[in-house]
Write a protein that holds these residues in place. Structure first.
Motif, PDB file in Angstrom:
ATOM      1  N   SER A  27      -4.647   5.357   2.626  1.00 23.89           N
ATOM      2  CA  SER A  27      -3.786   4.127   1.577  1.00 23.89           C
ATOM      3  C   SER A  27      -4.287   4.195   0.485  1.00 23.89           C
ATOM      4  O   SER A  27      -5.418   4.401   0.149  1.00 23.89           O
ATOM      5  N   LEU A  38       1.054   4.936   1.475  1.00 26.80           N
ATOM      6  CA  LEU A  38       0.485   5.643   2.666  1.00 26.80           C
ATOM      7  C   LEU A  38       0.675   7.016   2.355  1.00 26.80           C
ATOM      8  O   LEU A  38       1.841   7.468   2.304  1.00 26.80           O
ATOM      9  N   ARG A  48       0.698  -1.290   0.098  1.00 28.86           N
ATOM     10  CA  ARG A  48       0.005  -0.133  -0.014  1.00 28.86           C
ATOM     11  C   ARG A  48       0.832   1.317   0.002  1.00 28.86           C
ATOM     12  O   ARG A  48       2.001   1.254   0.558  1.00 28.86           O
TER      13      ARG A  48
END
Length: 735
Positions: free
Chosen positions: A110, A93, A91
């Protein structure tokens, strides 16, 4: 020999059945910005940046920026946002904290390769520009640390993918605008310098290993105390590079490296002027693919290979679209744009800087292409209260300044178009801010001539002008008058006089230069914002009446000045909304009277196998009917097969919205990007494999989109034993 397979016509024909030819706008993703928020590397994607003028992500690869297909984030992501990549959860962020603005609460977001989502409220402890946000790869946590203000003790908070934890570890003394990075060689966060909000520039160096903050005391020489510097780790050398920012004497030009024990000044190194700033730190990232540091400040992009800096001219950044004027150069076969004193070219996929005019023109200069002499003619441009009366010509490689015997008064925001019937450039209107013109001038390649028609449109600027070759007339519409009010009248120049046309209905759009001739329609087209209807509209002028066209796609925000030009190579109109009210004023749009313009567009992210993400790439330029199209998959296991899947939708599969996370099946971070209608095995024993696709030569498939995704078989990747690539959208076209 790469395997060749026809793209199955089964689902393509079904998709084509509902396709109807219509005229429409299509957005070409392009970027232009003056402020970069952050720069980070994504496995399988490369360096990624997020521009703070709007919520979009851009990846840098193959000498160009490309927009990643991503759903826009909530408006609270605007402002100063720092980004980092979480490889464990695959992911991106994004963390935004601004304690001085109560209307923008601190948040953590995210991005999974398709859409943003808010994770949870973030600790509201940091003042804007006084914190850092990094990823600790050893402990698989994201770290946010900083101060509420220049005199408030620093705090350290960690995100484990589920919740935030404030550590009880004592931090370094309060500061802001410091430099920090993750040292992958030693597995620690490194922080240097900063300031106390007044005049004190710090020069202390700290490590954080997740257990404690430790001040380092190198024995040798060290950088002067400074703020707004940039730290970036170079894994191959085990050293961390420090550059940029300013000390008590002003901008710094020296460069230093920290090896974990001592500082080493980089001998003879000089920081490029474009990366120097007293108020903002350059964004920087280590580029694994190029084994170099990439650094960006504003729209300047540089690389550092350990021996020196090299400037990079990205293929897809067009700056200053607000003042750009567009044209088409038949002798070059491409769209051109004048942006301040730079000439840019656009081939339908990318922008690049062609040449710089030999004078600082300022904004609002205009161009016209003399198709008989194969010259681009430029006149005007002004800086508050002053402007140029020089005429410039460009032959495709060299600019020449022509000091003509007769010179119109300097002006900006005028209109210039070439009249091929009479063989000269026509210029009308313009403004000096205190004066607005109703003059008509022509330029024959040697000198300017002031024309004295019996009739003339009222003085104006920011008007549209286009030549209609069917009727041999120059058409002028709208603009703003001497009293700044918008005009909605239509005039035509026949080479001798101006004739006002009085159609039954006139558009009420506000525009500047947004007029171009479409040979496929054989009409002059107009685009602009309609205040009465609160939307952008497209109109066609046939010489008698204005007709409003219905288009499914168009910019959703108010566009008041779109530079517009016809590209005969691709049979489309190209436009860039350089002024308006909206989030994406740097996008380039194209208008076509037909469907089926071939295109390729990667979207989303692949998930990690054991060492890198699986990536699906288009090698060929455009997917055309009956023509081989090459795709490549990298990041595969050498001893395991891979599967290339084909789908006819990226919206849903069996009623379930796409993308579908595969976490529950044992493949965390992996996503299904298409509905998988057909599959093809990709044999081989290398980490990169290719396949040549052969779209059927069926005219019914023109404009149909195919959605591809690769699946890598690898028992070591996760409990599912498979990893997925990004998606690849192919829209089929004809030669």
């Amino acid at each position: 020999m790469a395997p060749r397979s026809p793209i199955s016509a089964t689902f393509l024909i079904a998709a084509a059945a509902s396709l109807c030819a219509q005229e429409d706008w299509r957005r070409i993703q392009n970027i232009s910005s003056t402020t970069t928020c952050d720069l980070v590397g994504l496995p399988g994607v490369g360096p990624v940046t997020r521009f703070e003028s709007f919520e979009r992500l851009f990846a840098y690869e193959n000498h160009a920026w490309r927009a990643l297909a991503v759903a826009d984030a909530d408006t609270s992501l605007r402002g100063e946002v720092l980004i980092t990549f979480d490889p464990k959860r695959n992911r991106l962020l994004a963390y935004r904290s601004d304690s001085l603005n109560p209307g923008l609460p601190s948040e953590l977001w995210s991005w999974n390769g398709a859409a943003w989502r808010i994770e949870c409220p973030a600790p509201a402890i940091f003042e804007s520009s006084m914190y850092a946000f990094l990823y600790d790869a050893n402990r698989s946590v994201a770290i946010a640390f900083g101060s509420l203000g220049p005199t408030t003790p620093m705090e350290t908070h960690e995100w484990d993918g589920t919740a935030w934890t404030r550590t009880s570890i004592a931090g370094p003394p309060a500061r802001g605008r410091f430099a920090a990075t993750w040292d992958a060689t030693r597995g620690v966060v490194v922080m240097f310098g900063g300031w106390n909000g007044t005049s004190v520039m710090r020069s202390d160096l700290w490590d954080y290993d997740g257990v404690r903050w430790v001040q380092r005391t190198p024995a040798g020489n060290a950088p002067t105390g400074r703020r707004d510097a940039t730290f970036v780790h170079r894994p191959g050398t085990g050293r961390t590079l420090l550059f940029g920012g300013s000390d008590s004497a002003g901008q710094t030009t020296d460069m230093w490296e920290w090896d974990g024990i001592d500082w080493h000044q980089v001998p003879g190194a000089v920081l490029p002027e474009e990366l120097r700033s007293n108020v903002q730190a350059p964004a920087a990232v280590w580029d694994d693919q190029g084994s170099r540091v990439l650094a960006q400040l504003g729209t300047s992009l540089f690389s550092y290979d350990g021996s020196g800096w090299s400037q990079i001219t990205p293929a897809t950044i067009l700056d200053q679209t607000l003042e750009a004027d567009y044209g088409f150069a038949p002798h070059l076969g491409r769209v051109i744009a004048l942006s301040r004193d730079w000439m840019w070219s656009f081939d339908g996929r990318r922008w690049w800087q062609d040449s710089q005019v030999g004078a600082n023109l300022g904004p609002h200069a205009q161009i016209a292409t003399d198709t008989l002499r194969n010259r681009v003619v430029l006149f005007g441009g002004n800086w508050a209260g002053d402007g140029s009366t020089d005429t410039w010509e460009w032959d495709g490689s060299t600019w020449s300044s022509l000091r003509t015997a007769t010179r119109p008064l300097w002006r900006g925001r005028h209109a210039m178009e070439f009249d091929p019937v009479r063989g000269h450039v026509v210029m009308f209107g313009g403004t000096q801010y205190t004066s607005t013109f109703d003059e008509t001038w022509t330029y024959d390649g040697g000198d300017w001539t002031r024309r004295t028609p019996l009739h003339s449109p009222p003085a104006r600027y920011d008007h549209g002008m286009a030549f209609d070759p069917n009727r041999g007339r120059m058409v002028v519409y709208g603009g703003r008058g001497a009293d700044v009010r918008p005009l909605h009248d239509t005039w035509e120049w026949d080479g001798t006089d101006w004739i006002e046309r009085t159609p039954t209905m006139s558009p009420d759009v506000e525009l500047g230069r947004s007029l171009a001739y479409s040979p496929s329609r054989q009409h002059v087209l107009l685009f602009g914002w309609s205040p009465s209807r609160g939307r952008n509209e497209t109109w066609a002028w046939d010489g008698v009446a204005w007709v409003r066209l219905t288009t499914a796609n168009r910019p959703s925000y108010a566009v008041r000045r779109m530079a517009l030009v016809y590209d005969p190579v691709r049979d489309v109109l190209i436009g860039s909304p350089g002024e308006g009210i909206g989030p994406d004023l740097a996008a380039v749009w194209e208008f076509s009277d037909r469907t089926g313009t071939a295109s390729r567009e990667p979207y989303g992210l692949g998930c990690r196998r054991t060492s890198e993400a699986v990536a699906l790439e288009a090698i060929s330029t455009t997917p055309l009917l009956g023509a081989p199209f090459l795709v490549s998959v990298r990041g595969l296991h050498v001893s395991q097969p891979a599967i290339l899947n084909f789908g006819d939708s990226d919206a849903s599969i069996a009623g379930i919205p796409l993308p579908i996370p595969l976490d529950a099946l044992g493949a965390p971070g992996c996503l299904l990007w298409s509905n998988l209608s057909e599959s093809q095995l990709l044999p081989g024993t290398t980490t990169r494999r290719e396949s040549t696709l052969l779209p059927p030569n069926d005219a019914a498939l023109v404009g149909v989109s195919v959605y591809l995704q690769a699946i890598a078989v690898d028992p070591m990747a996760n409990s599912l034993g498979a990893a997925t690539s990004n998606g690849l959208r192919l829209t089929l076209g004809v030669r």
